[in-house]
Structure formats: structure tokens, C-alpha cells
Design a protein around this motif. Sequence first.
Motif, PDB file in Angstrom:
ATOM      1  N   TYR A   1       0.917  -1.154  -0.058  1.00  0.00           N
ATOM      2  CA  TYR A   1      -0.081  -0.095   0.068  1.00  0.00           C
ATOM      3  C   TYR A   1       0.785   1.090  -0.046  1.00  0.00           C
ATOM      4  N   GLU A   2       2.024   1.201   0.772  1.00  0.00           N
ATOM      5  CA  GLU A   2       2.510   2.412   0.805  1.00  0.00           C
ATOM      6  C   GLU A   2       3.802   2.732  -0.458  1.00  0.00           C
ATOM      7  N   THR A   3       4.188   1.594  -0.786  1.00  0.00           N
ATOM      8  CA  THR A   3       5.428   1.577  -1.799  1.00  0.00           C
ATOM      9  C   THR A   3       4.980   1.349  -3.257  1.00  0.00           C
ATOM     10  N   GLY A   4       3.994   0.532  -3.475  1.00  0.00           N
ATOM     11  CA  GLY A   4       3.355   0.359  -4.713  1.00  0.00           C
ATOM     12  C   GLY A   4       4.398  -0.606  -5.400  1.00  0.00           C
ATOM     13  N   MET A   5       5.045  -1.405  -4.657  1.00  0.00           N
ATOM     14  CA  MET A   5       5.812  -2.420  -5.170  1.00  0.00           C
ATOM     15  C   MET A   5       5.088  -3.747  -5.861  1.00  0.00           C
ATOM     16  N   ARG A   6       5.712  -4.365  -6.458  1.00  0.00           N
ATOM     17  CA  ARG A   6       5.003  -5.768  -6.892  1.00  0.00           C
ATOM     18  C   ARG A   6       4.970  -6.905  -5.984  1.00  0.00           C
ATOM     19  N   ARG A   7       4.398  -7.852  -6.146  1.00  0.00           N
ATOM     20  CA  ARG A   7       4.166  -8.982  -5.343  1.00  0.00           C
ATOM     21  C   ARG A   7       5.661  -9.725  -5.140  1.00  0.00           C
ATOM     22  N   GLY A   8       6.229  -9.745  -6.292  1.00  0.00           N
ATOM     23  CA  GLY A   8       7.541 -10.688  -6.636  1.00  0.00           C
ATOM     24  C   GLY A   8       8.419  -9.687  -5.773  1.00  0.00           C
ATOM     25  N   GLU A   9       8.346  -8.312  -5.872  1.00  0.00           N
ATOM     26  CA  GLU A   9       9.426  -7.553  -5.115  1.00  0.00           C
ATOM     27  C   GLU A   9       9.240  -7.758  -3.565  1.00  0.00           C
ATOM     28  N   LEU A  10       8.209  -7.782  -3.205  1.00  0.00           N
ATOM     29  CA  LEU A  10       7.926  -7.944  -1.791  1.00  0.00           C
ATOM     30  C   LEU A  10       8.501  -9.317  -1.395  1.00  0.00           C
ATOM     31  N   LEU A  11       7.898 -10.349  -1.829  1.00  0.00           N
ATOM     32  CA  LEU A  11       8.504 -11.579  -1.322  1.00  0.00           C
ATOM     33  C   LEU A  11      10.163 -11.912  -1.680  1.00  0.00           C
ATOM     34  N   SER A  12      10.707 -10.918  -2.350  1.00  0.00           N
ATOM     35  CA  SER A  12      12.270 -10.950  -2.576  1.00  0.00           C
ATOM     36  C   SER A  12      12.991  -9.908  -1.672  1.00  0.00           C
ATOM     37  N   LEU A  13      12.157  -9.459  -0.738  1.00  0.00           N
ATOM     38  CA  LEU A  13      13.046  -8.590   0.283  1.00  0.00           C
ATOM     39  C   LEU A  13      13.739  -9.258   1.307  1.00  0.00           C
ATOM     40  N   LYS A  14      15.067  -8.905   1.402  1.00  0.00           N
ATOM     41  CA  LYS A  14      15.769  -9.637   2.456  1.00  0.00           C
ATOM     42  C   LYS A  14      16.012  -8.854   3.650  1.00  0.00           C
ATOM     43  N   LEU A  15      16.688  -9.573   4.717  1.00  0.00           N
ATOM     44  CA  LEU A  15      16.680  -8.531   6.045  1.00  0.00           C
ATOM     45  C   LEU A  15      17.631  -7.280   5.656  1.00  0.00           C
ATOM     46  N   ARG A  16      18.661  -7.252   4.974  1.00  0.00           N
ATOM     47  CA  ARG A  16      19.399  -6.163   4.441  1.00  0.00           C
ATOM     48  C   ARG A  16      18.644  -5.165   3.597  1.00  0.00           C
ATOM     49  N   ASN A  17      17.532  -5.363   2.949  1.00  0.00           N
ATOM     50  CA  ASN A  17      16.924  -4.799   2.197  1.00  0.00           C
ATOM     51  C   ASN A  17      16.145  -3.613   3.116  1.00  0.00           C
ATOM     52  N   PHE A  18      15.972  -3.773   4.378  1.00  0.00           N
ATOM     53  CA  PHE A  18      15.178  -2.811   5.310  1.00  0.00           C
ATOM     54  C   PHE A  18      16.301  -1.727   6.029  1.00  0.00           C
ATOM     55  N   THR A  19      16.107  -0.790   5.945  1.00  0.00           N
ATOM     56  CA  THR A  19      17.097   0.380   6.461  1.00  0.00           C
ATOM     57  C   THR A  19      16.164   1.138   7.668  1.00  0.00           C
ATOM     58  N   GLU A  20      16.581   1.122   8.667  1.00  0.00           N
ATOM     59  CA  GLU A  20      15.834   1.936   9.717  1.00  0.00           C
ATOM     60  C   GLU A  20      16.286   3.374   9.674  1.00  0.00           C
ATOM     61  N   SER A  21      15.370   4.282  10.102  1.00  0.00           N
ATOM     62  CA  SER A  21      15.561   5.542  10.290  1.00  0.00           C
ATOM     63  C   SER A  21      16.767   6.104  11.248  1.00  0.00           C
ATOM     64  N   SER A  22      17.437   7.068  10.638  1.00  0.00           N
ATOM     65  CA  SER A  22      18.803   7.378  11.418  1.00  0.00           C
ATOM     66  C   SER A  22      19.337   8.658  11.023  1.00  0.00           C
ATOM     67  N   GLY A  23      19.348   9.470  12.220  1.00  0.00           N
ATOM     68  CA  GLY A  23      20.058  10.874  11.848  1.00  0.00           C
ATOM     69  C   GLY A  23      18.969  11.605  10.874  1.00  0.00           C
ATOM     70  N   GLY A  24      17.696  11.655  11.191  1.00  0.00           N
ATOM     71  CA  GLY A  24      16.843  12.532  10.410  1.00  0.00           C
ATOM     72  C   GLY A  24      16.369  11.665   8.939  1.00  0.00           C
ATOM     73  N   GLN A  25      17.152  10.499   8.581  1.00  0.00           N
ATOM     74  CA  GLN A  25      16.974  10.102   7.543  1.00  0.00           C
ATOM     75  C   GLN A  25      15.517   9.185   7.384  1.00  0.00           C
ATOM     76  N   LEU A  26      14.792   9.018   6.702  1.00  0.00           N
ATOM     77  CA  LEU A  26      13.545   8.317   6.643  1.00  0.00           C
ATOM     78  C   LEU A  26      13.975   6.681   6.408  1.00  0.00           C
ATOM     79  N   PRO A  27      13.236   6.011   7.015  1.00  0.00           N
ATOM     80  CA  PRO A  27      13.353   4.574   6.978  1.00  0.00           C
ATOM     81  C   PRO A  27      12.967   4.060   5.732  1.00  0.00           C
ATOM     82  N   TYR A  28      13.735   2.947   4.939  1.00  0.00           N
ATOM     83  CA  TYR A  28      13.234   2.772   3.688  1.00  0.00           C
ATOM     84  C   TYR A  28      13.554   1.254   3.323  1.00  0.00           C
ATOM     85  N   LEU A  29      13.099   0.905   2.355  1.00  0.00           N
ATOM     86  CA  LEU A  29      13.135  -0.569   1.631  1.00  0.00           C
ATOM     87  C   LEU A  29      13.986  -0.469   0.292  1.00  0.00           C
ATOM     88  N   GLU A  30      14.871  -1.283  -0.102  1.00  0.00           N
ATOM     89  CA  GLU A  30      15.397  -1.347  -1.342  1.00  0.00           C
ATOM     90  C   GLU A  30      15.020  -2.406  -2.122  1.00  0.00           C
TER      91      GLU A  30
END
Length: 403
Positions: free
Chosen positions: A209-238
Amino acid sequence: MKFQIKNYIAQSGERYSFLFAPEDQGVPLFYPAVYVSRSLRENHTHQTQLVALDAIRRLSEWERDRGISLEDRLLAQTLLNAQEVDDLAGHMKARRSGKPGQTITPRKFNTYWGCVRSYIAWLTDELFPNADDAAVRKLVEKQSERLKAKTLRRVGSSARKRHALLNEKFTESAREVLIELFASPFLGMSTATHRGTRLRNVVMARILYETGMRRGELLSLKLRNFTESSGGQLPYLEVERNHDDELDHRTHQPVAKTQGRILAISYGLEEQIKQYRTEYRAEIQNVGFGDEDFLFCVHQSGKTVGQALTVNGFNTAISYLKMKFPALGRNLHPHAFRHDFNYRFSLHADQMGWTEAQEAEAREEVNGWATGSDMAKVYNLRHRRERAMEIGVKIARDTERPV
């Protein structure tokens, strides 16, 4: 016994498949295997190869039922006649499951028929004697024309499909339920049983809902693809291009069909991903904790517990949410999240006063499309349509009496 398609994973991570005859499940059918290896493997995804093999499987069923061997016929300098082409087309149109007389959609038929035409053309070139002779080429071309003539000419108006795409978004009632679920993931749960599964399913839906990514992209997310917010930077997924990932042991590998990109997420979603990762995912048996391990895993006990969630597992999760919350409606499907995201993207672009060119450029980036993407142009048609409606309303009011 039926013709079967069996899937394999090479040590390199490449996915490949073979077609097997009912009477010999140990050795794949020779010519379909050679065709896929020579003509499809290098430039087509595994999913495209599977579609071609499914079409060839239907062709093989027709050969068996009619007592025909295309290989023997071609070696004997015999081509398909008009009646056989008609019969083959009828067989390809028939739905394999369901009531007698039911047919597949015209679009699906054209897809299968295109694969069959390509395979028969390749097989003819391989086996037909004296293929370079002018008279022989004329016969081969006649067969090709007969096959081509069976392609359905009209499979729906492209303009109508574009307008349907523009209108595809969640209903307000479905949106309200989703927002409520995102705020309260355990809504309606009276016990702690399956809380981990529920949170996983809600987090997956919220990412879509928030990113519009595809199902295959969602299921391919690895732990390293999630970056937490830090120093004013927004959290993001790669999102990364991941075809033939040797560390992905799912036979039907979910893949990113679009370009890699960075997608910002809300702080609320960040906290839910962290909660899922530390409170629930960490308690699953056999789960991995390395950077290359997948974020979303199987929770149900059994031989696959802790493994990466499959496409079928994801579809089951969405079906469960629809069953538990009927207000989500029947039209809630994985790609609906992408359509709705692009609808909301347009609304925000309007509020920010972007030009059509600015909106198209940003839309291409966030969706992972190439510059000049046709899909970006389709979604941007909404601007023109709404402007036309505004002008149309003003013109229509010319008939009203002045107050």
C-alpha cells in the motif's frame, strides 16, 4: 496420467523446467527441451519459459488424443492440414478444468497460440526435409499462414483497458478497513494464537500500500533490504533485481520485474517491521538471521517452516484477510495495491502542483520503470481526463439560465 512440467534449480540459481510424458517420467520430452534451451533460455525469464511449456503441453495432449506425432509427420514431409489446424485451435481454447464447453479467455488463447505457432515453426525448420527448396518453403509458409489465421483479432479495446486501469482503485470502505488494520494489526483477534502470521500479513499489505511495489519484489525482500531511520533519514526498503538468485531455494522464484530502487516508508511501518522481525520472526524454527535471509517466512509448522514465503503462501494470506474482513471486497488482489498507489500518487502530485512531465518522471522512478515508460503515460492520462471533465461541465452550464 498427465503430461507434467517439472521445475529445477541449478547450482548457479538458474530456474529451468522440462516437460515429461505420462508414460516416461524419468526422461523429459526431447524436442520441447531442446526448443526451450535453444530458443527461450537466453533471452526469456523462467516464467515465460513456463508459459511456453504449458502451451506445448496442451499441444502434446492434442497429439496424444488424435494419435498424431508432429515429429513423425514432419520427417515424413507431411504438414498440418486446414482441418487439423482448426481442431488444434479448438483444443487450445478449451478450458482444461471446469464444465465441458467452457473456454479460456481470448487473451490467454492468443498467448498460448503464439507459443504453439513459434514451437511448430521451430520444429518444422528442424525436421522438415529440403527446407531450403522453394516449393517446400511455400508449403511451410502455407502452414504458417493457417496457424496465424487462428489468432483472435479482437481481444478487447486497448482504450477501454486504459480507462479501466485509471479507474482501478480501492473503494472507500476497503480503504477504511486497510487503514484500520494498519493501525491495529491484531484487530478481531481474541487470543495470541497466530499473532505472528497476522502481523506478517498486515505488514506485507502495508508495504504494498505504501510503496506500490510488486508482489515478487515484496517476497524477494531480504533482511538487508530494510534500513531503519537514522539521523533524520527516513526508513526505506530497497528493491533489487534478483533473477536466478542462487540463495533463493524457491522453485518458482518471485522476481523484480522492474528496475531496482529505494522506496521510503512511514515510521509506523518501520516500527511494525521491527516488531515482526524481533518479536515473531525470530521465534520461528529454522529461520535465518543473516543479511541474505528473506524478511517474510513461513510460520506454519511443517517441513517448510522458516523458509521464504512463496507466491502461493502470499496469495493464501491475502485470501484470508478478505475472508476475515469482507469489506475489503473481492477485487482486493496483489496488483490492486499498485493501481491504488498510483491513483494516490496522482492526487499528491496534484496537491504539490507538479507539471505532467514532473509527475511522469517521478512516477517512473518510484515504480521502477524506464524513462518514457508507456505505463507512466497511461496513469498520467488521468490529468487530461479530469481537465476535460472540468471544461465539459463549464460548457454544459452554458444552457443554464443566469440566476
